[in-house]
Motif scaffolding. Sequence first.
Motif, mmCIF file in Angstrom:
data_model
loop_
_atom_site.group_PDB
_atom_site.id
_atom_site.type_symbol
_atom_site.label_atom_id
_atom_site.label_comp_id
_atom_site.label_asym_id
_atom_site.label_seq_id
_atom_site.Cartn_x
_atom_site.Cartn_y
_atom_site.Cartn_z
ATOM 1 N N TRP A 1 0.797 -1.218 0.000
ATOM 2 C CA TRP A 1 0.000 0.000 0.000
ATOM 3 C C TRP A 1 0.833 1.273 0.000
ATOM 4 O O TRP A 1 0.517 2.206 -0.742
ATOM 5 C CB TRP A 1 -1.005 -0.013 1.149
ATOM 6 C CG TRP A 1 -2.146 -0.929 0.862
ATOM 7 C CD1 TRP A 1 -2.400 -2.126 1.449
ATOM 8 C CD2 TRP A 1 -3.168 -0.750 -0.121
ATOM 9 N NE1 TRP A 1 -3.520 -2.703 0.898
ATOM 10 C CE2 TRP A 1 -4.019 -1.880 -0.065
ATOM 11 C CE3 TRP A 1 -3.451 0.259 -1.043
ATOM 12 C CZ2 TRP A 1 -5.125 -2.023 -0.889
ATOM 13 C CZ3 TRP A 1 -4.559 0.114 -1.875
ATOM 14 C CH2 TRP A 1 -5.385 -1.018 -1.793
ATOM 15 N N PRO A 2 1.888 1.369 0.817
ATOM 16 C CA PRO A 2 2.683 2.605 0.772
ATOM 17 C C PRO A 2 3.255 2.894 -0.614
ATOM 18 O O PRO A 2 3.218 4.022 -1.091
ATOM 19 C CB PRO A 2 3.786 2.365 1.805
ATOM 20 C CG PRO A 2 3.185 1.381 2.760
ATOM 21 C CD PRO A 2 2.325 0.488 1.909
ATOM 22 N N ALA A 3 3.755 1.851 -1.290
ATOM 23 C CA ALA A 3 4.308 2.054 -2.633
ATOM 24 C C ALA A 3 3.205 2.410 -3.625
ATOM 25 O O ALA A 3 3.374 3.290 -4.478
ATOM 26 C CB ALA A 3 5.052 0.806 -3.095
ATOM 27 N N LEU A 4 2.074 1.740 -3.518
ATOM 28 C CA LEU A 4 0.958 2.006 -4.425
ATOM 29 C C LEU A 4 0.427 3.428 -4.233
ATOM 30 O O LEU A 4 0.161 4.139 -5.208
ATOM 31 C CB LEU A 4 -0.152 0.993 -4.169
ATOM 32 C CG LEU A 4 -1.152 0.736 -5.269
ATOM 33 C CD1 LEU A 4 -0.464 0.359 -6.560
ATOM 34 C CD2 LEU A 4 -2.121 -0.341 -4.859
ATOM 35 N N MET A 5 0.313 3.853 -2.990
ATOM 36 C CA MET A 5 -0.139 5.214 -2.714
ATOM 37 C C MET A 5 0.888 6.243 -3.199
ATOM 38 O O MET A 5 0.520 7.277 -3.734
ATOM 39 C CB MET A 5 -0.402 5.380 -1.220
ATOM 40 C CG MET A 5 -1.619 4.598 -0.749
ATOM 41 S SD MET A 5 -1.821 4.605 1.043
ATOM 42 C CE MET A 5 -2.043 6.337 1.358
ATOM 43 N N ARG A 6 2.160 5.938 -3.048
ATOM 44 C CA ARG A 6 3.206 6.858 -3.513
ATOM 45 C C ARG A 6 3.111 7.032 -5.029
ATOM 46 O O ARG A 6 3.201 8.152 -5.548
ATOM 47 C CB ARG A 6 4.586 6.318 -3.113
ATOM 48 C CG ARG A 6 5.710 7.301 -3.269
ATOM 49 C CD ARG A 6 7.044 6.751 -2.727
ATOM 50 N NE ARG A 6 6.948 6.223 -1.374
ATOM 51 C CZ ARG A 6 7.013 4.919 -1.048
ATOM 52 N NH1 ARG A 6 7.202 4.006 -1.974
ATOM 53 N NH2 ARG A 6 6.898 4.530 0.194
#
Length: 71
Positions: free
Chosen positions: A6-11
């Motif tokens: 999720w952090p990478a996808l949101m970034r």
Amino acid sequence: MSSFDWPALMRVGLVGLRLSPDTFWRLTPAELRLMLAPVGAGGALDRAGLEDLMAAFPDTPKAKDPDHGGE
């Protein structure tokens, strides 16, 4: 436990694509996948595809048929 990063996808969505948080969270997985795909990943348009598009969306409207409600 989630299989998504999720952090990478949101970034990618918020920083890379410059989406607002509201827009990011309203996307379907298919829409996000399309936005992240390389340009042209859907394949090139061939002659038959071009002719289909030209028939569906002509540059000039077709003449109206007087037998079917035309003028």
